[in-house]
Design a protein around this motif. Structure first.
Motif, short mmCIF file in Angstrom:
data_model
loop_
_atom_site.label_atom_id
_atom_site.label_comp_id
_atom_site.label_asym_id
_atom_site.label_seq_id
_atom_site.Cartn_x
_atom_site.Cartn_y
_atom_site.Cartn_z
N ALA A 183 -21.29 -3.13 -31.22
CA ALA A 183 -21.71 -2.37 -32.40
C ALA A 183 -20.81 -1.16 -32.63
CB ALA A 183 -23.16 -1.92 -32.25
N ILE A 184 -20.48 -0.46 -31.56
CA ILE A 184 -19.63 0.73 -31.70
C ILE A 184 -18.22 0.34 -32.12
CG2 ILE A 184 -18.69 2.76 -30.55
CD1 ILE A 184 -21.16 2.82 -28.79
N SER A 185 -17.73 -0.78 -31.59
CA SER A 185 -16.41 -1.25 -32.00
C SER A 185 -16.39 -1.57 -33.49
CB SER A 185 -16.03 -2.49 -31.19
OG SER A 185 -15.86 -2.17 -29.82
N GLN A 186 -17.46 -2.18 -33.96
CA GLN A 186 -17.54 -2.48 -35.39
C GLN A 186 -17.64 -1.20 -36.21
OE1 GLN A 186 -20.68 -5.21 -36.46
NE2 GLN A 186 -20.03 -5.36 -38.58
N LEU A 187 -18.42 -0.23 -35.71
CA LEU A 187 -18.52 1.06 -36.39
C LEU A 187 -17.14 1.71 -36.52
CD1 LEU A 187 -21.04 3.92 -35.73
CD2 LEU A 187 -18.61 4.38 -35.50
N ALA A 188 -16.36 1.68 -35.43
CA ALA A 188 -15.04 2.29 -35.45
C ALA A 188 -14.12 1.60 -36.46
CB ALA A 188 -14.42 2.24 -34.05
N GLN A 189 -14.21 0.28 -36.53
CA GLN A 189 -13.40 -0.46 -37.50
C GLN A 189 -13.74 -0.04 -38.93
OE1 GLN A 189 -10.98 -2.69 -37.13
NE2 GLN A 189 -11.07 -3.22 -34.95
N ILE A 190 -15.04 0.05 -39.23
CA ILE A 190 -15.47 0.41 -40.59
C ILE A 190 -15.08 1.85 -40.90
CG2 ILE A 190 -17.46 0.66 -42.12
CD1 ILE A 190 -18.84 -1.53 -40.45
N LEU A 191 -15.25 2.74 -39.93
CA LEU A 191 -14.91 4.16 -40.13
C LEU A 191 -13.45 4.32 -40.53
CD1 LEU A 191 -15.46 7.24 -39.79
CD2 LEU A 191 -14.80 6.95 -37.39
N ILE A 192 -12.54 3.72 -39.77
CA ILE A 192 -11.12 3.85 -40.07
C ILE A 192 -10.78 3.15 -41.39
CG2 ILE A 192 -8.79 3.31 -39.27
CD1 ILE A 192 -10.27 5.57 -37.74
N SER A 193 -11.43 2.02 -41.64
CA SER A 193 -11.20 1.32 -42.90
C SER A 193 -11.64 2.17 -44.09
CB SER A 193 -11.95 -0.01 -42.89
OG SER A 193 -11.80 -0.70 -44.11
N ASN A 194 -12.75 2.91 -43.93
CA ASN A 194 -13.22 3.80 -45.00
C ASN A 194 -12.17 4.86 -45.33
OD1 ASN A 194 -15.68 2.47 -45.18
ND2 ASN A 194 -16.82 4.02 -44.04
N ILE A 195 -11.56 5.41 -44.28
CA ILE A 195 -10.55 6.46 -44.48
C ILE A 195 -9.31 5.88 -45.16
CG2 ILE A 195 -9.00 8.05 -43.28
CD1 ILE A 195 -11.22 8.39 -41.17
N GLU A 196 -8.86 4.72 -44.69
CA GLU A 196 -7.68 4.11 -45.30
C GLU A 196 -7.93 3.76 -46.77
OE1 GLU A 196 -6.39 0.87 -42.79
OE2 GLU A 196 -5.06 2.26 -41.74
N ALA A 197 -9.13 3.27 -47.06
CA ALA A 197 -9.47 2.95 -48.44
C ALA A 197 -9.42 4.20 -49.32
CB ALA A 197 -10.84 2.30 -48.51
N PHE A 198 -9.95 5.31 -48.80
CA PHE A 198 -9.95 6.55 -49.57
C PHE A 198 -8.53 7.01 -49.85
CE2 PHE A 198 -9.77 11.19 -49.72
CZ PHE A 198 -10.60 11.44 -50.80
N VAL A 199 -7.69 7.00 -48.82
CA VAL A 199 -6.30 7.44 -49.00
C VAL A 199 -5.58 6.57 -50.02
CG1 VAL A 199 -4.08 7.74 -47.83
CG2 VAL A 199 -6.19 8.44 -46.68
N ALA A 200 -5.96 5.28 -50.05
CA ALA A 200 -5.34 4.36 -51.01
C ALA A 200 -5.97 4.45 -52.40
CB ALA A 200 -5.45 2.93 -50.48
N GLY A 201 -6.94 5.33 -52.57
CA GLY A 201 -7.57 5.51 -53.88
C GLY A 201 -8.64 4.49 -54.20
N LYS A 202 -9.21 3.86 -53.15
CA LYS A 202 -10.22 2.82 -53.36
C LYS A 202 -11.60 3.35 -52.99
CE LYS A 202 -6.91 -0.81 -52.13
NZ LYS A 202 -6.61 -1.90 -51.16
N GLN A 203 -12.61 2.75 -53.60
CA GLN A 203 -14.01 3.08 -53.30
C GLN A 203 -14.51 2.13 -52.20
OE1 GLN A 203 -16.42 5.19 -54.76
NE2 GLN A 203 -15.12 6.18 -56.27
N GLN A 204 -14.98 2.68 -51.08
CA GLN A 204 -15.54 1.83 -50.02
C GLN A 204 -16.59 2.62 -49.27
OE1 GLN A 204 -13.01 -0.89 -47.61
NE2 GLN A 204 -13.72 0.29 -45.85
N ASN A 205 -17.81 2.11 -49.23
CA ASN A 205 -18.92 2.75 -48.53
C ASN A 205 -19.08 4.22 -48.93
OD1 ASN A 205 -19.65 0.45 -47.00
ND2 ASN A 205 -17.99 0.87 -45.55
N ARG A 206 -18.87 4.47 -50.20
CA ARG A 206 -18.95 5.84 -50.72
C ARG A 206 -20.37 6.16 -51.16
NH1 ARG A 206 -14.09 7.80 -53.05
NH2 ARG A 206 -15.37 9.31 -54.17
N LEU A 207 -20.86 7.30 -50.72
CA LEU A 207 -22.14 7.82 -51.17
C LEU A 207 -21.93 8.84 -52.29
CD1 LEU A 207 -23.83 8.29 -47.70
CD2 LEU A 207 -23.99 6.34 -49.23
N VAL A 208 -20.77 9.47 -52.27
CA VAL A 208 -20.38 10.45 -53.30
C VAL A 208 -18.95 10.14 -53.73
CG1 VAL A 208 -19.98 12.86 -53.86
CG2 VAL A 208 -21.88 12.24 -52.34
#
Length: 320
Positions: free
Chosen positions: A295-320
């Motif tokens: 579960a934690i490994s999956q959490l880490a994958q999603i966390l980093i993916s969220n950051i990369e998506a934001f830097v690329a200008g994409k919406q991913q798991n965004r609450l705001v």
């Protein structure tokens, strides 16, 4: 965004043996195992992206930090972030969802078996010499119950509640879902809150914490449960009145309780649950139900993916 500065305020919430995936974008990285409230400002004053699990980010602090563009929460709950301030000041907030739908239900089932079969009670009895005094190949100082054929009541019908229901059904349990407390009309597939309290042999909590759900299970609710009921809380600490829970256990109003979450974390010895953790029908774990390695490994994958998506200008798991 070019080479953002990223600061992880509480890296120790992810065990060291689980590595974070590498960011593929150019960046500057700074991490701290723990961050006290007094250290928050100095550590993120020039950060572009902040990662937090439980470190609180208030509007007062964020107002002094004009560089922050993203708060990446390394958990599902975001009650430690001033969401309204972020919305008003164009600070993006992302979270991580769906990573613990195996870990939390398995923790619930593990607690349920340990309590229903009184594994801790027997362990403590052996340590106290009870087996030797009985002079028999076995001894029965605590009742041992079966799971199959009993009823699990689930309060909270989200992903974790549903996943727990599937495991319970696989064990031969009947599963019922509780409608929100105080709601007169029930949704399809739900029973009134009070009905579930009265029917269930095991009650598992999976709903979010709010002022509406604070002390949702207290003295009045324990009085409605059957004497053989086991209560398991892997949701949020404030859902259960901890003093009332200890009282219900001591009076044998209910058979047992498994608790993974507390009103204050970390809980100290003044917490009524910790002060009574010698009770044989009380099983405590330190908010780790979500924390299997997978579960934690999956959490880490999603966390980093969220950051990369934001830097690329994409919406991913965004609450705001």
């Amino acid at each position: 965004m070019s080479a953002p500065k990223i600061v992880f305020l509480d890296r120790a919430t992810i065990p060291k043996h689980i590595e974070l995936p590498r960011l593929t974008v150019e960046h500057e990285w700074q991490e701290y195992d723990f961050t006290s409230p007094e250290q928050v400002f100095e550590r993120i004053y020039n950060a572009d992206i902040v990662i937090t699990n439980k470190v609180v980010l208030t509007g007062d602090v964020l107002a002094q930090l004009p560089n922050i563009k993203l708060i990446a929460v390394s958990a599902t709950g975001v009650n430690n972030v001033d969401i309204e301030h972020c919305r008003a000041n164009n600070i993006a907030v992302s979270n991580v969802q769906g990573y613990a739908t195996r870990s939390v239900p398995e923790h619930v089932i593990g607690m349920m078996f340990a309590l229903r079969r009184n594994l801790m009670g027997y362990h403590h009895d052996i340590a106290a010499g009870e087996w030797q005094r009985n002079k028999q190949f076995c001894f029965f100082t605590h009742p041992i119950g079966d799971i199959a054929g009993s009823t699990m009541g689930i309060i909270g019908g989200g992903a974790l509640g549903r996943a727990t229901a599937e495991l319970a059904k696989a064990l031969g349990m009947n599963v019922v879902f509780a409608e929100r407390k105080g709601t007169a009309e029930c949704r399809d597939g739900y029973l009134p809150f009070e009905t579930v309290l009265k029917q269930a042999d095991v009650i598992s909590l999976h709903c979010p914490f709010s002022e509406e759900t604070r002390n949702m299970v207290a003295e009045q609710e324990f009085a409605q449960m059957k004497p053989n009921t086991i209560l398991i809380n892997t949701g949020r600490g404030g859902l259960v009145d901890e003093i009332a829970l200890v009282d219900a256990l001591k009076k044998r109003q209910i058979a047992g309780a498994g608790v993974d979450v507390f009103t204050q974390e970390p809980a100290d010895i003044d917490n009524p649950l910790l002060a009574n953790m010698d009770l044989p029908n009380l099983l405590l774990t330190p908010h780790v139900a979500w924390g299997s390695d997978s579960a934690i490994s999956q959490l880490a994958q999603i966390l980093i993916s969220n950051i990369e998506a934001f830097v690329a200008g994409k919406q991913q798991n965004r609450l705001v």
